[in-house]
Motif scaffolding. Sequence first.
Motif, PDB file in Angstrom:
ATOM      1  N   VAL A  56     -17.563  11.215  10.514  1.00  0.00           N
ATOM      2  CA  VAL A  56     -18.558  11.334  11.584  1.00  0.00           C
ATOM      3  C   VAL A  56     -19.806  12.069  11.098  1.00  0.00           C
ATOM      4  CG1 VAL A  56     -16.844  11.204  13.421  1.00  0.00           C
ATOM      5  CG2 VAL A  56     -17.477  13.446  12.508  1.00  0.00           C
ATOM      6  N   GLN A  57     -19.977  12.194   9.783  1.00  0.00           N
ATOM      7  CA  GLN A  57     -21.184  12.799   9.236  1.00  0.00           C
ATOM      8  C   GLN A  57     -22.389  11.916   9.546  1.00  0.00           C
ATOM      9  OE1 GLN A  57     -21.054  13.295   4.982  1.00  0.00           O
ATOM     10  NE2 GLN A  57     -22.712  14.815   4.950  1.00  0.00           N
ATOM     11  N   ASN A  58     -23.477  12.521   9.939  1.00  0.00           N
ATOM     12  CA  ASN A  58     -24.689  11.779  10.265  1.00  0.00           C
ATOM     13  C   ASN A  58     -25.447  11.355   9.014  1.00  0.00           C
ATOM     14  OD1 ASN A  58     -24.277  11.933  13.050  1.00  0.00           O
ATOM     15  ND2 ASN A  58     -25.354  13.897  13.202  1.00  0.00           N
ATOM     16  N   LYS A  59     -26.372  10.420   9.188  1.00  0.00           N
ATOM     17  CA  LYS A  59     -27.130   9.887   8.056  1.00  0.00           C
ATOM     18  C   LYS A  59     -28.032  10.926   7.417  1.00  0.00           C
ATOM     19  CE  LYS A  59     -27.100   5.068   9.597  1.00  0.00           C
ATOM     20  NZ  LYS A  59     -27.939   3.902   9.995  1.00  0.00           N
ATOM     21  N   ASP A  60     -28.364  11.987   8.161  1.00  0.00           N
ATOM     22  CA  ASP A  60     -29.198  13.043   7.576  1.00  0.00           C
ATOM     23  C   ASP A  60     -28.378  14.073   6.822  1.00  0.00           C
ATOM     24  OD1 ASP A  60     -27.978  14.469   9.601  1.00  0.00           O
ATOM     25  OD2 ASP A  60     -29.823  14.925  10.690  1.00  0.00           O
ATOM     26  N   GLY A  61     -27.055  13.849   6.754  1.00  0.00           N
ATOM     27  CA  GLY A  61     -26.162  14.746   6.025  1.00  0.00           C
ATOM     28  C   GLY A  61     -25.493  15.793   6.884  1.00  0.00           C
ATOM     29  N   GLY A  62     -25.920  15.923   8.142  1.00  0.00           N
ATOM     30  CA  GLY A  62     -25.378  16.970   9.007  1.00  0.00           C
ATOM     31  C   GLY A  62     -24.413  16.448  10.053  1.00  0.00           C
ATOM     32  N   TRP A  63     -24.105  17.337  10.992  1.00  0.00           N
ATOM     33  CA  TRP A  63     -23.194  17.002  12.078  1.00  0.00           C
ATOM     34  C   TRP A  63     -23.741  17.519  13.403  1.00  0.00           C
ATOM     35  CZ3 TRP A  63     -21.546  18.097   7.234  1.00  0.00           C
ATOM     36  CH2 TRP A  63     -20.582  17.260   6.651  1.00  0.00           C
ATOM     37  N   GLY A  64     -23.440  16.798  14.458  1.00  0.00           N
ATOM     38  CA  GLY A  64     -23.655  17.291  15.804  1.00  0.00           C
ATOM     39  C   GLY A  64     -22.338  17.777  16.356  1.00  0.00           C
ATOM     40  N   TYR A  65     -22.369  18.328  17.562  1.00  0.00           N
ATOM     41  CA  TYR A  65     -21.131  18.847  18.150  1.00  0.00           C
ATOM     42  C   TYR A  65     -20.115  17.733  18.377  1.00  0.00           C
ATOM     43  CZ  TYR A  65     -17.971  21.264  21.335  1.00  0.00           C
ATOM     44  OH  TYR A  65     -16.862  21.796  21.920  1.00  0.00           O
ATOM     45  N   THR A  66     -20.575  16.613  18.925  1.00  0.00           N
ATOM     46  CA  THR A  66     -19.694  15.472  19.148  1.00  0.00           C
ATOM     47  C   THR A  66     -20.049  14.357  18.176  1.00  0.00           C
ATOM     48  OG1 THR A  66     -21.187  14.680  20.884  1.00  0.00           O
ATOM     49  CG2 THR A  66     -19.291  15.995  21.582  1.00  0.00           C
ATOM     50  N   PRO A  67     -19.107  13.496  17.856  1.00  0.00           N
ATOM     51  CA  PRO A  67     -19.392  12.397  16.935  1.00  0.00           C
ATOM     52  C   PRO A  67     -20.582  11.569  17.424  1.00  0.00           C
ATOM     53  CG  PRO A  67     -17.041  12.559  17.342  1.00  0.00           C
ATOM     54  CD  PRO A  67     -17.706  13.501  18.302  1.00  0.00           C
ATOM     55  N   GLY A  68     -21.544  11.342  16.535  1.00  0.00           N
ATOM     56  CA  GLY A  68     -22.715  10.565  16.896  1.00  0.00           C
ATOM     57  C   GLY A  68     -23.848  11.383  17.464  1.00  0.00           C
ATOM     58  N   GLY A  69     -23.594  12.633  17.818  1.00  0.00           N
ATOM     59  CA  GLY A  69     -24.644  13.482  18.341  1.00  0.00           C
ATOM     60  C   GLY A  69     -25.593  13.916  17.240  1.00  0.00           C
ATOM     61  N   ALA A  70     -26.828  14.225  17.630  1.00  0.00           N
ATOM     62  CA  ALA A  70     -27.825  14.639  16.649  1.00  0.00           C
ATOM     63  C   ALA A  70     -27.363  15.890  15.918  1.00  0.00           C
ATOM     64  CB  ALA A  70     -29.162  14.894  17.346  1.00  0.00           C
ATOM     65  N   SER A  71     -27.660  15.947  14.634  1.00  0.00           N
ATOM     66  CA  SER A  71     -27.255  17.098  13.823  1.00  0.00           C
ATOM     67  C   SER A  71     -27.893  18.375  14.354  1.00  0.00           C
ATOM     68  CB  SER A  71     -27.661  16.888  12.366  1.00  0.00           C
ATOM     69  OG  SER A  71     -27.010  15.771  11.805  1.00  0.00           O
ATOM     70  N   ASP A  72     -27.145  19.446  14.311  1.00  0.00           N
ATOM     71  CA  ASP A  72     -27.683  20.758  14.663  1.00  0.00           C
ATOM     72  C   ASP A  72     -27.230  21.769  13.619  1.00  0.00           C
ATOM     73  OD1 ASP A  72     -25.261  22.446  15.754  1.00  0.00           O
ATOM     74  OD2 ASP A  72     -25.051  20.528  16.773  1.00  0.00           O
ATOM     75  N   ALA A  73     -27.970  22.861  13.537  1.00  0.00           N
ATOM     76  CA  ALA A  73     -27.713  23.856  12.492  1.00  0.00           C
ATOM     77  C   ALA A  73     -26.331  24.472  12.628  1.00  0.00           C
ATOM     78  CB  ALA A  73     -28.782  24.944  12.542  1.00  0.00           C
ATOM     79  N   ASN A  74     -25.904  24.696  13.867  1.00  0.00           N
ATOM     80  CA  ASN A  74     -24.641  25.382  14.095  1.00  0.00           C
ATOM     81  C   ASN A  74     -23.444  24.527  13.692  1.00  0.00           C
ATOM     82  OD1 ASN A  74     -26.830  26.414  15.565  1.00  0.00           O
ATOM     83  ND2 ASN A  74     -25.480  27.493  16.956  1.00  0.00           N
ATOM     84  N   SER A  75     -23.424  23.285  14.175  1.00  0.00           N
ATOM     85  CA  SER A  75     -22.298  22.406  13.853  1.00  0.00           C
ATOM     86  C   SER A  75     -22.258  22.090  12.367  1.00  0.00           C
ATOM     87  CB  SER A  75     -22.404  21.114  14.671  1.00  0.00           C
ATOM     88  OG  SER A  75     -22.353  21.388  16.057  1.00  0.00           O
ATOM     89  N   THR A  76     -23.419  21.826  11.779  1.00  0.00           N
ATOM     90  CA  THR A  76     -23.463  21.550  10.343  1.00  0.00           C
ATOM     91  C   THR A  76     -22.923  22.726   9.544  1.00  0.00           C
ATOM     92  OG1 THR A  76     -25.363  20.077  10.634  1.00  0.00           O
ATOM     93  CG2 THR A  76     -24.987  20.961   8.418  1.00  0.00           C
TER      94      THR A  76
END
Length: 398
Positions: free
Chosen positions: A131-151
């Motif tokens: 569920v890693q995002n294309k920008d290399g990070g993660w959001g809280y839920t799968p598919g959610g925009a990456s955020d600093a905390n979840s990443t």
Amino acid sequence: MHVRRSAAVLAATVVIGTAAPAVAASPSPVPVPSGLYGSTDPTYDGVWRQSLALIALHRVGVGPAAAAVGWLAGQQCASGAFAAYRADPAKACDAKVMVDTNSTAAAVQALSALGGHDPAVSKAVTWLKSVQNKDGGWGYTPGGASDANSTSVVIGALNATGADPAEVLKDGKSPYEALLKLSLPCADGGAFAYQPDKKGRLTANADATAAAVVGALGLGMASAKPGTATDLTCADAARPTPEQAAANGAAYLARTVAKEGYLKSVLPGAEDQPDYGNTADAVVALAARGGTAAAAGPLHWLERNSAKWAEQSGPAAYAQLILAARVGGADPRDFGGTDLVKQLTATGPTPAPAPTPTPAAKSQDDSGTSVWWMVGAGLAAGAGIGFLLSNRNKRKQP
């Protein structure tokens, strides 16, 4: 630490090293399993607070009860992911079960630290990578925009399993690149933003910064440690490294806590209200990047002021303070006069008994003096020196 207002808000604000919201302990309307730490409703934070409690106990050498570890391991879905809480873990996870990256990454860190759960940890990490995002990070839920905390909390999970976060790529981008996209230039403070706003603008966020400093260093809750003592200054670069971004974020935190000694709540109408959980996270971030001296101010403030908050907030709060003490150079068993380890263990099942030392053959020198007595004497002398140094340092502090 953000106060929970709803499940959606919690999903947007859970951070590395943070606990459940500061609420007075009251009987939970949801039956609390015997293996779970805390007595309040676990619906939104059960796995998170259990993971933090187990990590904190591990870091102070306390073996948790098998029931506590079993409860956490039993929360995992067949996919490898974890939800915040599953009331009936015997029931297979379906589409209605809201799994999330923060609960999963926290559980990975706890189970990795305790050992003996390699298959479960491997499945969880596989799910996180899926569920890693294309920008290399993660959001809280799968598919959610990456955020600093979840990443950052996922970076901690990767670190806990021995993986190099720089090599965990999606479309050629690593989690570090996702964090760097959320870092602000020195002209804007050098902090990290949680996420870009709808117009793509970044706003400094102390909560996200505390998380991202630790994440940018490649560390997590189970592995954060004091860094080399250094002055924290912000320095721009055309292509900043994760380490420089971490230094910039730590410099921002140092300036932010310099006046009062704590981070303030970001809740509306609470401008002057201390945020104890985020202050504890800031201690970890400051010590990890700048050494224990960099974290001394907010750490001492917590020693003086956090007891009531921790008592009201429960196990995750005690765990946060234990982590802050361990990384910041304080004694978790005498933290402003409070034994945080005792307080934490009192919120859950009785820890496993300490293993009985294996009798060793007595080794004596020619004078008949036991080697073990000599070791004990050396430790006692070291403790005395530490006491003198501690008192000297306290006298130097304003």
